[in-house]
Design an enzyme around this catalytic site. Structure first.
Site, PDB file in Angstrom:
ATOM      1  N   SER A 191      -3.712 -20.415  42.824  1.00  0.00           N
ATOM      2  CA  SER A 191      -4.280 -21.763  42.818  1.00  0.00           C
ATOM      3  C   SER A 191      -5.778 -21.673  43.100  1.00  0.00           C
ATOM      4  O   SER A 191      -6.488 -20.971  42.391  1.00  0.00           O
ATOM      5  CB  SER A 191      -3.553 -22.646  43.837  1.00  0.00           C
ATOM      6  N   MET A 310      -4.411 -22.885  47.950  1.00  0.00           N
ATOM      7  CA  MET A 310      -4.087 -23.769  49.055  1.00  0.00           C
ATOM      8  C   MET A 310      -2.651 -24.261  48.927  1.00  0.00           C
ATOM      9  O   MET A 310      -2.144 -24.444  47.829  1.00  0.00           O
ATOM     10  CB  MET A 310      -5.043 -24.955  49.081  1.00  0.00           C
TER      11      MET A 310
END
Length: 371
Positions: A191, A310
């Site tokens: 991500s 995250m």
């Protein structure tokens, strides 16, 4: 004592977009908008008075475009920047330039008056800002991430939506032993900070590497430009996945934005299924969905790698892959832009080995030779 809020400066030439972003960001109790600017020159003056924790930056603006301002900012006063763009072909190509320039993340430009957009993207915008605030700019040369993530809006505030697991897309692994195949398949999830981390990993792989399937949180249409960019840099062939694509040695398939990607098996061969579905772990595509499908379809024939990002998407799925006999590796904290996803996977006990980014490609090759 109340926790310190993340201070955000919004830069966009559209007054309505600035107003919408202020409304969305201020709805999160952890975020404070300290100001807005209609162009980079006004923003530069604002930064002289107070340095924000995060900047949201429009790509196209009068007097100076966002990419030029981003490059100047990173060379003089590095601040985490989230790029704000529309879904246009030109916009996706421009945002690829933001990778090298140093953008941490990308969000879609709010559609004024579109309630369905805010339902899908409101919480995504807030999380992008939170992820950027945690980013360690010294660990990277540029990064871009994004994903369709949604929480509904009610009375001017974002109301948390139920956080679905991979159960929403497919049942858990059966626990039955998976027959060995002649080929290993590598599943990767990433991500925030993942685009540049993936570039570094894939550039180190030789052309005869095992087949690789990747979920990188990123909005629709941007994944095609990202895959095209990587294909021009790497020895392996990289493309945005299409439903039914086979998983082949020397080829890399990247899940298209806003679609889940599952690994499926037919005989001794693997292919991917690309399909719509609900947000899983508040993401689409979801790493948990890919990893669970690999646990079900590949078992010990698979290797999983979870990288910078995250949140906790992929942590449950990696544990399921580990329990199904797959070899599982996490990127270490020191080389991660945001040590969220790897940390959660480690905490759940689904990780066999923790390695820095520069050793992940070698580990894939080592595991391939071992088989």
């Amino acid at each position: 004592m109340a926790a310190k809020k993340i201070r955000v400066l919004i830069i966009d030439d559209s007054a309505s977009v600035r107003q919408t972003l202020v409304s969305v960001l201020q709805s999160d109790p952890e975020i404070e908008v300290i100001g807005t600017a209609s162009d980079p020159f006004m923003a530069a003056k604002r930064i002289q008075d107070e340095i924000p924790d995060v900047i949201t930056l429009d790509v196209e603006m009068p007097r100076m475009d966002g990419i030029t301002f981003l490059r100047k900012l990173m060379s003089q006063k590095p601040i985490p920047v989230v790029m704000c763009s529309s879904l246009t072909e030109q916009g996706t190509e421009t945002l690829m330039q933001a990778l090298e320039a140093g953008a941490v993340d990308v969000i879609l430009k709010p559609k004024i008056g579109a309630a369905d957009f805010l339902a899908e993207q409101g919480a995504r915008i807030c999380e992008a800002v939170k992820g950027a605030a945690q980013a360690r700019l010294g660990r990277r040369s540029g990064a871009l991430a994004g994903a369709a993530q949604g929480e509904p809006r009610k009375e001017g505030r974002l109301v948390p939506q139920e956080k679905l697991t991979a159960d929403a897309m497919l049942p858990p692994p059966s626990g039955k032993a998976m027959a060995r195949t002649t080929e290993m398949v590598v599943c990767i999830g990433a991500s925030t900070g993942g685009t540049e981390a993936l570039r570094e990993l894939l550039e180190r792989l030789p052309a005869n590497s095992p087949g690789i399937v990747i979920v990188q949180h990123m909005p629709e249409k941007f994944t095609a430009a990202f895959a095209k960019r990587l294909n021009g840099l790497c020895e392996v062939e990289v493309k945005e996945a299409v439903d039914g694509d086979p998983v082949l040695r020397g080829h890399v398939l990247i899940a298209p934005g806003d679609q889940h990607m599952l690994l499926e098996r037919q005989g001794a061969r693997y292919h991917v299924s690309v399909r719509p579905g609900p947000l899983v772990s508040r993401h689409r595509p979801s790493v948990d969905v890919l990893f669970r499908s690999a646990a079900r379809s590949a078992g010990s024939n698979a290797m999983a790698v979870i990288m910078t990002g995250m949140g906790d998407d992929g942590a449950r799925g990696m544990l399921e892959m580990h329990q199904a006999g797959a070899y599982t590796v996490a990127q270490d904290e020191a080389s991660s832009v945001v040590f969220g996803m790897p940390k959660e996977a480690i905490a759940r006990g689904g990780v066999d080995k923790i390695l820095p980014l520069n050793l992940l490609a070698a580990e894939i090759q080592t595991e391939d030779r071992r088989r």
